[in-house]
Motif scaffolding. Sequence first.
Motif, PDB file in Angstrom:
ATOM      1  N   ALA A  79       0.833  -1.214   0.000  1.00  0.00           N
ATOM      2  CA  ALA A  79       0.000   0.000   0.000  1.00  0.00           C
ATOM      3  C   ALA A  79       0.865   1.261   0.000  1.00  0.00           C
ATOM      4  O   ALA A  79       0.570   2.230  -0.714  1.00  0.00           O
ATOM      5  N   LEU A  80       1.950   1.244   0.769  1.00  0.00           N
ATOM      6  CA  LEU A  80       2.830   2.412   0.819  1.00  0.00           C
ATOM      7  C   LEU A  80       3.585   2.603  -0.492  1.00  0.00           C
ATOM      8  O   LEU A  80       3.854   3.744  -0.900  1.00  0.00           O
ATOM      9  N   GLN A  81       3.923   1.503  -1.155  1.00  0.00           N
ATOM     10  CA  GLN A  81       4.588   1.620  -2.459  1.00  0.00           C
ATOM     11  C   GLN A  81       3.660   2.318  -3.461  1.00  0.00           C
ATOM     12  O   GLN A  81       4.078   3.233  -4.179  1.00  0.00           O
ATOM     13  N   ASN A  82       2.400   1.884  -3.494  1.00  0.00           N
ATOM     14  CA  ASN A  82       1.434   2.514  -4.400  1.00  0.00           C
ATOM     15  C   ASN A  82       1.208   3.978  -4.020  1.00  0.00           C
ATOM     16  O   ASN A  82       1.078   4.844  -4.893  1.00  0.00           O
ATOM     17  N   THR A  83       1.179   4.248  -2.715  1.00  0.00           N
ATOM     18  CA  THR A  83       0.993   5.630  -2.255  1.00  0.00           C
ATOM     19  C   THR A  83       2.149   6.520  -2.698  1.00  0.00           C
ATOM     20  O   THR A  83       1.936   7.645  -3.189  1.00  0.00           O
ATOM     21  N   SER A  84       3.372   6.034  -2.541  1.00  0.00           N
ATOM     22  CA  SER A  84       4.535   6.839  -2.937  1.00  0.00           C
ATOM     23  C   SER A  84       4.553   7.076  -4.441  1.00  0.00           C
ATOM     24  O   SER A  84       4.911   8.169  -4.899  1.00  0.00           O
ATOM     25  N   GLU A  85       4.142   6.095  -5.224  1.00  0.00           N
ATOM     26  CA  GLU A  85       4.096   6.279  -6.675  1.00  0.00           C
ATOM     27  C   GLU A  85       3.059   7.334  -7.058  1.00  0.00           C
ATOM     28  O   GLU A  85       3.302   8.180  -7.939  1.00  0.00           O
ATOM     29  N   ILE A  86       1.905   7.313  -6.390  1.00  0.00           N
ATOM     30  CA  ILE A  86       0.864   8.304  -6.680  1.00  0.00           C
ATOM     31  C   ILE A  86       1.345   9.702  -6.294  1.00  0.00           C
ATOM     32  O   ILE A  86       1.141  10.679  -7.029  1.00  0.00           O
ATOM     33  N   GLN A 120      -7.718   7.693  -5.220  1.00  0.00           N
ATOM     34  CA  GLN A 120      -6.876   6.498  -5.081  1.00  0.00           C
ATOM     35  C   GLN A 120      -6.152   6.498  -3.735  1.00  0.00           C
ATOM     36  O   GLN A 120      -6.045   5.463  -3.076  1.00  0.00           O
ATOM     37  N   LEU A 121      -5.649   7.671  -3.329  1.00  0.00           N
ATOM     38  CA  LEU A 121      -4.969   7.771  -2.034  1.00  0.00           C
ATOM     39  C   LEU A 121      -5.916   7.426  -0.894  1.00  0.00           C
ATOM     40  O   LEU A 121      -5.531   6.734   0.066  1.00  0.00           O
ATOM     41  N   LEU A 122      -7.156   7.902  -0.989  1.00  0.00           N
ATOM     42  CA  LEU A 122      -8.133   7.610   0.059  1.00  0.00           C
ATOM     43  C   LEU A 122      -8.423   6.109   0.114  1.00  0.00           C
ATOM     44  O   LEU A 122      -8.554   5.544   1.212  1.00  0.00           O
ATOM     45  N   GLY A 123      -8.487   5.477  -1.056  1.00  0.00           N
ATOM     46  CA  GLY A 123      -8.692   4.031  -1.083  1.00  0.00           C
ATOM     47  C   GLY A 123      -7.531   3.279  -0.448  1.00  0.00           C
ATOM     48  O   GLY A 123      -7.729   2.316   0.303  1.00  0.00           O
ATOM     49  N   LEU A 124      -6.309   3.723  -0.741  1.00  0.00           N
ATOM     50  CA  LEU A 124      -5.132   3.073  -0.148  1.00  0.00           C
ATOM     51  C   LEU A 124      -5.084   3.304   1.360  1.00  0.00           C
ATOM     52  O   LEU A 124      -4.672   2.417   2.118  1.00  0.00           O
ATOM     53  N   ALA A 125      -5.495   4.499   1.801  1.00  0.00           N
ATOM     54  CA  ALA A 125      -5.506   4.791   3.236  1.00  0.00           C
ATOM     55  C   ALA A 125      -6.497   3.907   3.979  1.00  0.00           C
ATOM     56  O   ALA A 125      -6.335   3.657   5.182  1.00  0.00           O
ATOM     57  N   ILE A 333       8.438   5.901   6.440  1.00  0.00           N
ATOM     58  CA  ILE A 333       7.685   4.818   7.076  1.00  0.00           C
ATOM     59  C   ILE A 333       7.828   3.530   6.269  1.00  0.00           C
ATOM     60  O   ILE A 333       7.951   2.436   6.836  1.00  0.00           O
ATOM     61  N   ARG A 334       7.854   3.668   4.953  1.00  0.00           N
ATOM     62  CA  ARG A 334       8.054   2.480   4.113  1.00  0.00           C
ATOM     63  C   ARG A 334       9.419   1.853   4.386  1.00  0.00           C
ATOM     64  O   ARG A 334       9.562   0.627   4.404  1.00  0.00           O
TER      65      ARG A 334
END
Length: 403
Positions: A79-86, A120-125, A333-334
């Motif tokens: 989830a953090l990997q996807n967040t950082s990419e976004i 997308q960020l809200l979904g990952l959160a 954090i990642r």
Amino acid sequence: MRISTQSFYEQSQSAMNSQQTSLLRVQQQIGAGSKILTPSDDPLGSTRALAISQSISLNAQYSASRAAAGQTLSLEENALQNTSEILQNIKGLVVQAGNGTLSDADRASIATTLQSSRDQLLGLANSDDGNGQFLFAGFKSASAPFVQQANGSVQYAGDQGQRLVQVDVSRQMAGSDDGRSIFQSVQGGAGYITSSNAANAGNVTFSATSVINAANPNYGKDFTISFGGGNYTVATTDVPPVTVATAAYTSGTPIQFGGLQVTLSGVPAAGDTISVSTAKNAGTDMFASLDNIITALKTPFDNATPAARAQMLNSLSTGNVKMDNALNNVLTIRSSVGSRLQELDALKNTGDTRDLSDKSYLSDLQDLNYTSTISELYQRQTALQATQQTFVQMKKISLMNYL
């Protein structure tokens, strides 16, 4: 010496009983696969075997805990990997939006893309582990941690608890991180944030604030730059405020205060203010920061006043720094999650080695040597048969046979 018939029978019976007991014990050992049938067989060995068995059971529990923690941390890392990419994509779009050649339609298109990224960020959160437990809700893992309010803002409904997992004898590890520390926080070393007052009537824009002297006694405080009478004044936000710098304002000339430096350009109006705040006091919610950027991009620019244009450019500049801080926080954090996963791998290798050693020692203590035990079985059978045959032959001896 004369041996009575009764004595002969008693001794023969005792010998056969002893041989039968020994044979039965060997048969039980083969059936159980263990050389220790009761603690009395080997009191010291039984005690050691019990201790080793408990160690093996504990190690198995630690192994299960490590597997559960590893699964949760792997989901968090993904989830953090996807967040950082976004967030990286958002930063690129914000920089692109600052291009003066874009039209209002172009900026509106970027705003739409940013809105999609926000969703997308809200979904990952609000990611869960597949079993209905939300990863970033702290102890309140049964419900979604981030809730969108009626006004469009995002509210954190979780807590800041960390679920600790006992992954080894003396090691407890956080199996997750709370959402506030990820999506609504910044690192302690995050830089200053510069922002303009929405009521400013002038068209002053600013560059990024840089640190030139962290040893300055006012470094780490929040500041307000105000304009009036062709001068600027820099004061702290303390109560009462303390003036740290004042001079004539010249567009494009860097100004220094509190160990910081910032360059202001444009013409201010009397009463305009610029805020220079530490990252933790300038708003750390990445969703709110992104909302401000989207709002700025949806505001018409082509036919706007110089003041409105400066306000939009300043909003993009502020938002860009805030998103940069948010990205750095997520990456930190990642990195922590990656370190924990690496530690779990090391603990697994250590646990596997310890488990193998314990099982080998337990085998030495109680496992049967079938080769020697089967050989002993045949010996006991032969001895019993010999005792029985001897008894039969001796029983036939009588004086009458010789008369």
